[in-house]
Design a protein around this motif. Sequence first.
Motif, short mmCIF file in Angstrom:
data_model
loop_
_atom_site.label_atom_id
_atom_site.label_comp_id
_atom_site.label_asym_id
_atom_site.label_seq_id
_atom_site.Cartn_x
_atom_site.Cartn_y
_atom_site.Cartn_z
N LYS A 135 0.81 -1.21 0.00
CA LYS A 135 0.00 0.00 0.00
C LYS A 135 0.85 1.27 0.00
O LYS A 135 1.82 1.39 0.75
CB LYS A 135 -0.93 0.00 1.22
N GLY A 136 0.47 2.22 -0.84
CA GLY A 136 1.14 3.52 -0.87
C GLY A 136 0.43 4.52 0.01
O GLY A 136 -0.32 4.16 0.92
N SER A 137 0.63 5.78 -0.27
CA SER A 137 0.05 6.84 0.57
C SER A 137 -1.25 7.40 0.01
O SER A 137 -1.89 8.23 0.65
CB SER A 137 1.06 7.98 0.73
N SER A 138 -1.65 6.96 -1.18
CA SER A 138 -2.86 7.52 -1.78
C SER A 138 -4.11 7.03 -1.07
O SER A 138 -4.30 5.84 -0.85
CB SER A 138 -2.95 7.11 -3.26
N LYS A 139 -4.97 7.98 -0.69
CA LYS A 139 -6.21 7.60 -0.01
C LYS A 139 -7.23 7.00 -0.97
O LYS A 139 -8.28 6.53 -0.55
CB LYS A 139 -6.80 8.81 0.70
N TRP A 140 -6.92 7.04 -2.25
CA TRP A 140 -7.85 6.51 -3.25
C TRP A 140 -7.64 5.02 -3.50
O TRP A 140 -8.42 4.40 -4.20
CB TRP A 140 -7.72 7.27 -4.56
N GLU A 141 -6.59 4.44 -2.93
CA GLU A 141 -6.37 3.00 -3.10
C GLU A 141 -7.47 2.22 -2.38
O GLU A 141 -7.93 2.63 -1.31
CB GLU A 141 -5.01 2.60 -2.53
N PRO A 142 -7.90 1.11 -2.95
CA PRO A 142 -8.95 0.32 -2.28
C PRO A 142 -8.46 -0.18 -0.92
O PRO A 142 -7.28 -0.49 -0.74
CB PRO A 142 -9.19 -0.85 -3.25
N ARG A 143 -9.37 -0.25 0.02
CA ARG A 143 -9.02 -0.67 1.36
C ARG A 143 -9.07 -2.19 1.49
O ARG A 143 -9.94 -2.84 0.93
CB ARG A 143 -9.96 -0.04 2.38
N SER A 144 -8.13 -2.72 2.23
CA SER A 144 -8.15 -4.15 2.52
C SER A 144 -9.23 -4.44 3.56
O SER A 144 -9.77 -3.53 4.20
CB SER A 144 -6.79 -4.59 3.07
N LEU A 145 -9.55 -5.73 3.72
CA LEU A 145 -10.56 -6.09 4.73
C LEU A 145 -10.12 -5.69 6.13
O LEU A 145 -10.93 -5.26 6.95
CB LEU A 145 -10.84 -7.59 4.66
N LEU A 146 -8.81 -5.81 6.42
CA LEU A 146 -8.34 -5.39 7.73
C LEU A 146 -8.57 -3.90 7.94
O LEU A 146 -8.86 -3.46 9.05
CB LEU A 146 -6.85 -5.70 7.90
N GLU A 147 -8.46 -3.11 6.89
CA GLU A 147 -8.69 -1.67 7.01
C GLU A 147 -10.18 -1.35 7.16
O GLU A 147 -10.53 -0.26 7.59
CB GLU A 147 -8.10 -0.94 5.82
N LYS A 148 -11.03 -2.30 6.80
CA LYS A 148 -12.47 -2.11 7.00
C LYS A 148 -12.94 -2.62 8.36
O LYS A 148 -14.10 -2.45 8.71
CB LYS A 148 -13.24 -2.84 5.89
N LEU A 149 -12.03 -3.24 9.09
CA LEU A 149 -12.36 -3.75 10.42
C LEU A 149 -12.58 -2.57 11.37
O LEU A 149 -11.79 -1.64 11.42
CB LEU A 149 -11.21 -4.62 10.92
N ARG A 150 -13.68 -2.62 12.12
CA ARG A 150 -13.99 -1.55 13.07
C ARG A 150 -14.05 -2.07 14.51
O ARG A 150 -13.72 -1.35 15.42
CB ARG A 150 -15.32 -0.86 12.70
N TRP A 151 -14.53 -3.28 14.69
CA TRP A 151 -14.55 -3.85 16.04
C TRP A 151 -14.52 -5.37 15.98
O TRP A 151 -14.94 -5.99 15.00
CB TRP A 151 -15.76 -3.36 16.84
N VAL A 152 -14.01 -5.94 17.06
CA VAL A 152 -14.02 -7.39 17.29
C VAL A 152 -14.43 -7.59 18.74
O VAL A 152 -14.00 -6.84 19.63
CB VAL A 152 -12.63 -8.01 17.05
N THR A 153 -15.28 -8.58 18.99
CA THR A 153 -15.66 -8.89 20.38
C THR A 153 -15.12 -10.27 20.76
O THR A 153 -15.04 -11.18 19.94
CB THR A 153 -17.19 -8.85 20.58
#
Length: 366
Positions: A135-153
Amino acid sequence: MAAAALTREGGEDAFRRLFRFYRQRDASDLRGVVDFSAPGAQVFRSQLSISSVSDQDASRAGLRPVSQWKAYGLSGYPGFIFIPNPFLPGCQRHWVKQCLKLYPEKPNVCNLDLHMAPEKTTDLWGQSKEQLRRKGSSKWEPRSLLEKLRWVTLGYHYNWDTKKYSANHHTPFPSDLAFLSEQVAAACGFRGFQAQAGILNYYHFDSSLGIHVDESELDHSRPLLSFSFGQSSIFLLGGLKREEAPTAMFMHSGDIMVMSGFSRLLYHAVPRVLPNPEGTALPSCLDQALCSDLPAGSVIEHSSDEDWQVCAKYLQSSRINMTVRQVLAEGQKFPEESGTNGRGQAPSEDSHRENSKAKRHKPDTV
């Protein structure tokens, strides 16, 4: 000061006004934020129970001897304890890796389960690591699933609909995190603490966590423990009512907060994630490598260079927070309930915000 003046204005409650102030992207007046690396007048030293945790057990949990920790309290907040980074060099890396690689695995529950098929969320790490590494620094790159993670219980899984835990939605609590939590609780005077539920929150620079109280646990006599890793944040600690203006404080990588007694049921929130104040991509405490010799029985594991590269890339724009709580008192049982599997949905207001246009996945517990 601008922040103080906001609490005297009409309209919104005092907590909401300060939340909005610190949430603003251009908010530059941070002079009123308590910094425990340079404690001020409101801060005092707290006593720890040094004899309750042996140096060996502290080391097994990846912590320095308790005699070397610094612990602080805040005037007006009895039961609140702030411990600036007590971790041994390199040991924060273990907890970061666990939060990204191991703890999101099934049977634990995460926000992605609410709108993805089970087979799509079985290996978030495996599906994301190459994408994150490149991943580079561009905010337009698609997000990985880990980057879509918001919470874990973990352990007793929190039901976001009913705001309750239940006996029929439980999975084994991670033994390493339980051991860490037990040592920290004992050092703060809570021997016999049982780590029964955990909520992991994953923040990015555009994330926040809304105003709430952690009251779903059936036993409020036991503390809530909070561990932070990665980028910094502003934490707001208020009163029993939202009309009481909160105190703002910085939380940096490795810092631990303990909310107990009077402070256990106070309103709190995280309005903003901030870049590490050292000005580097990662805090220097995360650059430290783990020593080669770990004590017998250590719960800390060495991270491979490959794994840490993925974690480090993730943390360049993110913060991870682990909260651990005891749900039931010794011998206590859940009341009878009907018709729920405990999974539920996330609440609809005052929580993680990815941005105003994106779909929101919202825990409401720090």
